[in-house]
Design a protein around this motif. Sequence first.
Motif, mmCIF file in Angstrom:
data_model
loop_
_atom_site.group_PDB
_atom_site.id
_atom_site.type_symbol
_atom_site.label_atom_id
_atom_site.label_comp_id
_atom_site.label_asym_id
_atom_site.label_seq_id
_atom_site.Cartn_x
_atom_site.Cartn_y
_atom_site.Cartn_z
ATOM 1 N N MET A 101 0.884 -1.072 0.127
ATOM 2 C CA MET A 101 -0.025 -0.199 0.088
ATOM 3 C C MET A 101 0.845 1.348 -0.180
ATOM 4 N N SER A 102 2.208 1.147 0.562
ATOM 5 C CA SER A 102 2.954 2.435 0.610
ATOM 6 C C SER A 102 4.558 2.062 0.193
ATOM 7 N N GLY A 103 4.562 1.241 -0.677
ATOM 8 C CA GLY A 103 5.995 0.687 -1.012
ATOM 9 C C GLY A 103 6.320 0.304 -2.322
ATOM 10 N N VAL A 104 7.138 -0.654 -2.522
ATOM 11 C CA VAL A 104 7.538 -1.063 -3.903
ATOM 12 C C VAL A 104 6.817 -1.969 -4.615
ATOM 13 N N PHE A 105 5.675 -2.549 -4.272
ATOM 14 C CA PHE A 105 4.541 -3.183 -4.684
ATOM 15 C C PHE A 105 3.580 -2.646 -5.116
ATOM 16 N N SER A 106 3.511 -1.290 -4.677
ATOM 17 C CA SER A 106 2.351 -0.529 -5.072
ATOM 18 C C SER A 106 2.167 -0.360 -6.512
ATOM 19 N N VAL A 107 3.026 -0.429 -7.505
ATOM 20 C CA VAL A 107 2.724 -0.344 -9.108
ATOM 21 C C VAL A 107 1.744 -1.293 -9.351
ATOM 22 N N TRP A 108 1.627 -2.517 -9.000
ATOM 23 C CA TRP A 108 0.810 -3.360 -9.422
ATOM 24 C C TRP A 108 -0.367 -3.672 -8.560
ATOM 25 N N LEU A 109 -0.810 -2.704 -7.756
ATOM 26 C CA LEU A 109 -1.945 -2.902 -7.019
ATOM 27 C C LEU A 109 -3.099 -2.463 -7.889
ATOM 28 N N LYS A 110 -4.123 -3.560 -7.761
ATOM 29 C CA LYS A 110 -5.225 -3.374 -8.907
ATOM 30 C C LYS A 110 -6.722 -3.839 -8.212
ATOM 31 N N ASP A 111 -7.776 -3.356 -8.911
ATOM 32 C CA ASP A 111 -8.924 -4.057 -8.433
ATOM 33 C C ASP A 111 -9.048 -5.545 -8.581
ATOM 34 N N ASP A 112 -9.492 -6.195 -7.760
ATOM 35 C CA ASP A 112 -9.873 -7.744 -7.999
ATOM 36 C C ASP A 112 -11.244 -7.765 -8.389
ATOM 37 N N PRO A 113 -11.527 -8.169 -9.475
ATOM 38 C CA PRO A 113 -12.644 -8.652 -10.147
ATOM 39 C C PRO A 113 -13.645 -9.264 -9.312
ATOM 40 N N ASP A 114 -13.130 -10.164 -8.372
ATOM 41 C CA ASP A 114 -14.050 -10.935 -7.445
ATOM 42 C C ASP A 114 -14.002 -10.443 -6.077
ATOM 43 N N ARG A 273 -2.496 5.385 -15.363
ATOM 44 C CA ARG A 273 -2.281 4.246 -14.382
ATOM 45 C C ARG A 273 -3.331 3.747 -13.570
ATOM 46 N N MET A 274 -3.436 4.901 -12.873
ATOM 47 C CA MET A 274 -4.764 4.803 -11.573
ATOM 48 C C MET A 274 -5.975 4.232 -12.097
ATOM 49 N N ALA A 275 -6.395 4.770 -13.310
ATOM 50 C CA ALA A 275 -7.720 4.551 -14.133
ATOM 51 C C ALA A 275 -7.375 3.110 -14.452
ATOM 52 N N GLN A 276 -6.153 2.699 -15.126
ATOM 53 C CA GLN A 276 -6.275 1.226 -15.509
ATOM 54 C C GLN A 276 -6.092 0.316 -14.345
ATOM 55 N N ALA A 277 -5.821 0.786 -12.951
ATOM 56 C CA ALA A 277 -5.695 -0.089 -12.067
ATOM 57 C C ALA A 277 -7.317 -0.406 -11.311
ATOM 58 N N GLY A 278 -8.364 0.391 -11.875
ATOM 59 C CA GLY A 278 -9.740 0.017 -11.376
ATOM 60 C C GLY A 278 -10.092 1.172 -10.500
ATOM 61 N N LYS A 279 -11.274 1.165 -10.488
ATOM 62 C CA LYS A 279 -12.062 2.346 -9.735
ATOM 63 C C LYS A 279 -11.899 2.203 -8.292
ATOM 64 N N LYS A 280 -11.587 1.251 -7.646
ATOM 65 C CA LYS A 280 -11.404 0.820 -6.376
ATOM 66 C C LYS A 280 -9.901 1.672 -6.018
ATOM 67 N N VAL A 281 -9.017 1.150 -6.683
ATOM 68 C CA VAL A 281 -7.553 1.918 -6.470
ATOM 69 C C VAL A 281 -7.657 3.235 -6.746
ATOM 70 N N GLN A 282 -8.285 3.546 -7.923
ATOM 71 C CA GLN A 282 -8.346 5.046 -8.347
ATOM 72 C C GLN A 282 -9.032 5.935 -7.147
ATOM 73 N N ALA A 283 -9.872 5.529 -6.462
ATOM 74 C CA ALA A 283 -10.729 6.006 -5.416
ATOM 75 C C ALA A 283 -9.963 6.329 -4.051
#
Length: 476
Positions: A101-114, A273-283
């Motif tokens: 949430m606040s580090g190196v793995f943040s790049v690939w945080l995405k919405d989970d469809p399920d 990129r935030m839009a690509q990650a999904g609405k939850k991440v974008q929010a």
Amino acid sequence: PYIVGEPHLTHTGVDEVKIGGLPFVISKADDYFGSQTLMDRILFGVLSSPTLFPIEDKFVEVPDDLVDCMKAELLFSRIIPPPDTFFPEISSDAAVERAIMSGVFSVWLKDDPDGDLVVDYSRLADFTPRTGFRRLGAKAYLSSAGKLTSIYVCDKQAMVRPGEPGWDDAKVVFKNSGALWNTTVDHLIGVHMIATNPVVNSAVKTLPTTHTIRRLLQPFSFRSVYVNQRSQKSLLDSHSIVLHACGIDADTFAKFLEAGAMKSELWLTPHERMAQAGKKVQALATLGQFPYGEDSMLLYDALYEFVSDWVDDEYADDEVLAADAALQAFGRDLYEQTRLLSFGTPERLDTRDKLSKVLATFIFNATGQHEHAGTVQEYIGHPSFMGFRLTEGSRRVDMQSWLLGQMLFCVTSLPMPKLMDDFDECFTKDAERKRWRACQERLAQVSSAIDSANNTRRPYPFRSFLPRVLESSVNV
């Protein structure tokens, strides 16, 4: 301190490199530092030689009481700059959540469809490890509040939840999968080969040294060719240090890099990129609960305003811009270098907005994104944190891989000018200096906003996009 002068290199030869089926071009001469020195060629030739430096995997762990001693005796603690953030450990659930949430793995945080949120490094499971090493690959699932709910471990084909048998092992597999992906895909292939190297190539090839866009780009491409020439041997070669340090089979290493390149999103703006990650991440980013998204957009916006001011001043309208033959050649050449990727640059840079967006994205990647993906000392400083490979049953990186990771930082880390420098020797015209002074003021405001967020409302400080600590171009 380095002096960033005006552009002077009018042409250069190139090295053509293939990563799987993707072609890349690396210039041979740097605008300031020329071609590689004889010592560089000898050093990196040895490090990439299968005869002089063969792959001989050793399965020995580093005792905790020797770690600090080895870092001191081998001068790692003197050569590798101190990190901007501090992790006392990266084993607990809270520490792994922080890295997401606040580090190196943040790049690939995405919405989970399920569900809520997910970070997916499962693509690594497609690549065969060398004998003795585990097949990496994992997915971490999180609640909307950023708390781990489960991890899918690819080689076990098992979903593991907190408190269940195998939970600590699942976190170890996820961490090391993310560390390898970040170093090879997000940093090496992403920032260096995809997001910055093509711009430098195209600028030198198509833009005269007096061209206004060549002058704009100069501080943000400083020493890049020299760095990327080093990267070609130390990171990209079929017998590179990275290959030695990771556990992937040599025959599939290039395929792994190609697969990572095709997933890169670095030619998207941070907002995209935030839009690509999904609405939850974008929010989360919009609400100030996802520092990577929030701060990256702040930095990009300041850089975009600088670039758009420059472009609007130099080109009265889109017709004037489209009539600039050298600039259009620059755009076409850049497109040819990025067109095979999932996200590349436009085929034509025929409007002021298109040009401003591409140049601002380049500068953002060369400064903030490179800091985020490349400055990872805090994550690999101890064998118990994370690294590039794992053996079955182990919860820490072996001695050989850990030492090679430290050595990689030592031989590729080069100092660069700071982003907040004046660049008066490069921006010699009054109008250029006025634009940059205005940008410096905006960057100072971004620094203040990030400092305030870190001091008042964030559980952990996040400094990847803090202008005050950023360098002006790529180094390691």
